[in-house]
Write a protein that holds these residues in place. Structure first.
Motif, PDB file in Angstrom:
ATOM      1  N   GLU A   1       6.389  57.959  17.525  1.00  9.98           N
ATOM      2  CA  GLU A   1       7.724  57.711  18.058  1.00  9.98           C
ATOM      3  C   GLU A   1       7.789  58.260  19.495  1.00  9.98           C
TER       4      GLU A   1
ATOM      5  N   GLU B   1      16.725  54.274  15.889  1.00 13.26           N
ATOM      6  CA  GLU B   1      17.668  55.008  15.033  1.00 13.26           C
ATOM      7  C   GLU B   1      18.952  55.346  15.792  1.00 13.26           C
TER       8      GLU B   1
ATOM      9  N   HIS C   1       6.318  60.423  13.438  1.00 13.84           N
ATOM     10  CA  HIS C   1       7.723  60.319  13.839  1.00 13.84           C
ATOM     11  C   HIS C   1       8.188  61.736  14.170  1.00 13.84           C
TER      12      HIS C   1
ATOM     13  N   GLU D   1      12.150  62.999  23.104  1.00 18.50           N
ATOM     14  CA  GLU D   1      13.050  61.839  23.112  1.00 18.50           C
ATOM     15  C   GLU D   1      14.358  62.184  23.810  1.00 18.50           C
TER      16      GLU D   1
HETATM   17 CA    CA Z   1      13.662  60.455  16.491  1.00 20.32          CA
END
Ligand code: CA
Length: 675
Positions: free
Chosen positions: A485, A491, A466, A196
């Motif tokens: 995710e 978030e 996640h 991410e």
């Molecule tokens: Ca995360």
């Protein structure tokens, strides 16, 4: 160019070691070549050129997208990247057709065709160890997949794969939309990589990655007027590791990179332990000895990229579903009310919210073991039952691979405790779990994923991952797998105002990259202007309301944890809540209409007989949209828009003209939704 194509045809006719494989529509090609014991391929699409002379047949012109790229595998018994000898090969005589049902994805009934080619190679070591390598290519219209299979002909029946030579060479003037691979054991409680990081947007492919470890799958490349290439992998099981792409060499070559040594707190190999396929291996022979599929999607436009199903076309279900799994829309207190909301009273509020919205579930996030306890949870499960809402429960995947403190911990890391836990969950009607903080891509971790999915299926439980890697064909391979995710998710809206400033831009990137090859658990559609439990605290959302509604269409995941809160029921216009009450999470068809990564997207999805269309503008300035939607031609639809100021959301009943024209000037960070 035409003459070169002719010359290469002659060349192919003369050597057994060179093959051209065409897709069923003959417009996607792969050239495979064995030269001096080294195997390579190139690939692209073909355009039809009108014949110059009257009456002559039209000619085709190769448009190369991947240039001469190496193939091969490094193992502990031989180096299969050099000194290869061709033994035998086979090409399918006619296209192989397959149809299958995909419960969750872009499309439910999938019908594809491909041409297959495989060739078997020996190395000088084969005399001693009997190990052969088979390369298999499948060429679909606009998609190519290849993998290796290792065959046993002597005593050696187990090998260790240390790496792959498999490469993807792009022209050096191509640009990339790619996400860097993080350092291991950094970030929140040493939980990275979590796949991410921040993308590079349309930048040169030779850009050095932020951490020097290359790039996370999937990777999107733009070759100017020639078109687009998407590279990824699929079919990763506990039999192999996950991989990513290296940084490109100065001449444009990316290669398959294996996990970093530091992942999983340094524990476990970076390679893969592989059992070989042979005549004595009878059960499950299809998946024995295989490496994962390397996939390439290419074409002159973005349509094949956004609509590709190759990640599921080349894999098989690995077990039967124990129950009929269904899509789920869940409320989720944690996203805006955070850790403090993981208490009995606040969870009741979010179970009530799910019931009011007519949604299927409510996710109780991390911290419940300490703050609510098992007895309290059982009361909440009973309350869920009373309200007709299915509970979903969060777990820490740890284990011993990072310092993430959230509970419950030590419940999902091995099969013995996992089954005890799942028995308890099943007894109380829990339909799904969300498991967090995985430890990277080593084979060790892939075995954890696989065991987790397989055990959960025995108890009729779906799994959302996640803090994890991208799924790799898992929607089809593991019927109770739900979503992952592996994206800078919602978030971050709570964590950082900078992310809010970028939200719209990211939202118009994901349907072109991350979400093309796998379900994406983003946790979006926040309708509060200030992103906090208190009305006048927290970061400020920059996107319009209709934009947020549109992401429920744009982001594909059969389980959606939406960011709605109890306040939305009284504060939002009724039509917004009405839309969220009926938006589905599973799709029968997906159609890319228009767009450019990070700028805007017009996407249409069908659920049953109803089409849902979103047109999202990810930029700060106005985007003019002028497209036709044949699926809505002459039909009456509900048309949601934000008004010319971008702040006046409204719903209107509109009948589209007979071409299905959608024409709109969409203000920055706003959207139009039709359904
Ligand atoms: Ca995360």
């Amino acid at each position: 160019m035409k003459r070169t194509a002719l010359l290469s045809l002659l060349f192919f006719a003369l050597t057994a070691n060179a093959e051209k494989i065409l897709s069923p529509d003959k417009l996607t090609y792969v050239d495979i070549n064995l030269d001096n014991g080294r195997l390579s391929y190139s690939a692209g699409y073909r355009t039809v050129v009108k014949a110059k002379k009257k009456g002559a047949l039209p000619d085709t012109l190769d448009v190369p997208m991947l240039l001469n790229s190496p193939l091969g595998v490094y193992t502990n018994v031989a180096d299969f990247s050099k000194n290869l000898t061709y033994l035998q090969g086979k090409k399918s005589e006619k296209p192989i057709r397959q149809t299958y049902h995909l419960r969750q994805g872009k499309q439910s009934e999938i019908s594809t065709e491909y041409n297959e080619y495989y060739a078997v190679y020996s190395t000088p070591e084969t005399k001693r160890n009997g190990v052969l390598m088979r390369v298999c290519f499948r060429v679909f219209n606009n998609n190519i997949a290849y993998h290796y299979k290792f065959l046993q002909t002597g005593e050696t029946s187990a090998i260790v794969v240390n790496g792959e030579a498999s490469g993807f060479r792009l022209p050096t003037d191509a640009t990339a939309f790619i996400c860097p691979q993080s350092d291991p054991m950094i970030g929140w409680k040493r939980t990275k990589p979590s796949y991410e990081e921040g993308y590079i947007w349309d930048e040169p492919i030779t850009t050095r990655s932020q951490y020097g470890h290359g790039w996370t799958f999937p990777c999107l490349f733009h070759e100017g007027n020639k078109g687009w290439v998407l590279i990824s992998e699929t079919g990763v099981t506990g039999n192999y590791c996950g991989s990513h792409l290296s940084d490109a060499t100065p001449d444009g070559l990316f290669t398959i990179a294996f996990p970093m040594e530091g992942e999983n707190n340094g524990f476990g190999s970076t390679g893969a332990q592989l059992g070989l396929a042979g005549s004595k291996v009878t059960p499950h022979a299809d998946i024995t000895g295989n490496t994962p599929w390397r996939t390439i999607t290419l074409g002159p436009t973005l349509k094949p990229i956004v609509e590709t199903t190759v990640a599921w076309d080349v894999v098989e279900p690995l077990y039967e579903p124990s129950i009929e799994y269904k899509g789920s829309r869940n409320t989720w207190s944690w996203i805006l009310w955070q850790d403090a909301s993981i208490n009995y009273d606040d969870q009741i509020k979010f179970i009530d919210l799910a019931a009011d919205l007519g949604w299927e579930g409510c996710l109780i996030d991390g911290g419940w073991y300490e703050n609510i306890g098992r007895e309290g949870m059982e009361k909440l499960f009973a309350y869920c039952k009373q309200k007709g809402v299915s509970p979903w429960v969060w777990y820490n995947s740890n284990g011993g691979w990072n310092d993430a403190p959230q509970c419950a911990r030590q419940c999902m890391h091995n099969s013995i405790v996992r089954k005890q836990e799942m028995k308890w969950l099943q007894k109380h009607g829990v339909k799904g779990i969300k498991v967090d903080f995985f430890a990277g891509d080593k084979q060790e971790t892939m075995r954890l994923y696989e065991g987790l999915f397989s055990d959960a299926n025995d108890y009729g439980i779906q799994v959302i991952c996640h803090g994890c890697t991208m799924p790799r064909g898992w929607e089809r391979m593991y019927p109770n797998y739900c979503s992952s995710e592996a994206v800078l998710a919602s978030e971050n809206l709570y964590f950082s105002q900078d992310f809010c400033e970028m939200e719209a831009r990211h939202a118009t990137l994901h349907p072109f990259v991350r979400n093309t090859t796998g379900s994406m658990e983003y946790g979006g559609t926040a309708l509060q202007r200030r992103l906090h439990k208190e009305p006048n605290k927290g970061n400020t959302r920059r996107t319009s309301d209709v934009f947020e509604l549109g992401t429920a269409i744009a982001f594909q995941s059969s389980g959606q944890n939406f960011a709605l809160t109890p306040r939305n029921l009284t504060e939002q216009p009724k039509f917004e809540i009405d839309f969220m009450k009926q938006v589905p999470t599973t799709w029968d068809e997906t159609c890319f209409v228009d767009g450019y990564p990070g700028r805007y997207i017009v996407l249409a999805r069908r659920n049953g007989s109803r089409w849902y269309v979103c047109a999202l503008n990810g930029q700060k300035q106005v985007q003019n949209i002028n497209v036709t939607l044949p699926m809505l031609a002459g039909k009456q639809v509900t048309w949601l828009s934000d008004g010319t100021d971008g702040k006046s959301p409204s719903a209107q009943q509109v009948t589209l003209d007979k071409r299905g024209t959608l024409r709109a000037d969409i203000p920055g960070e706003c959207a139009v939704v039709l359904y």
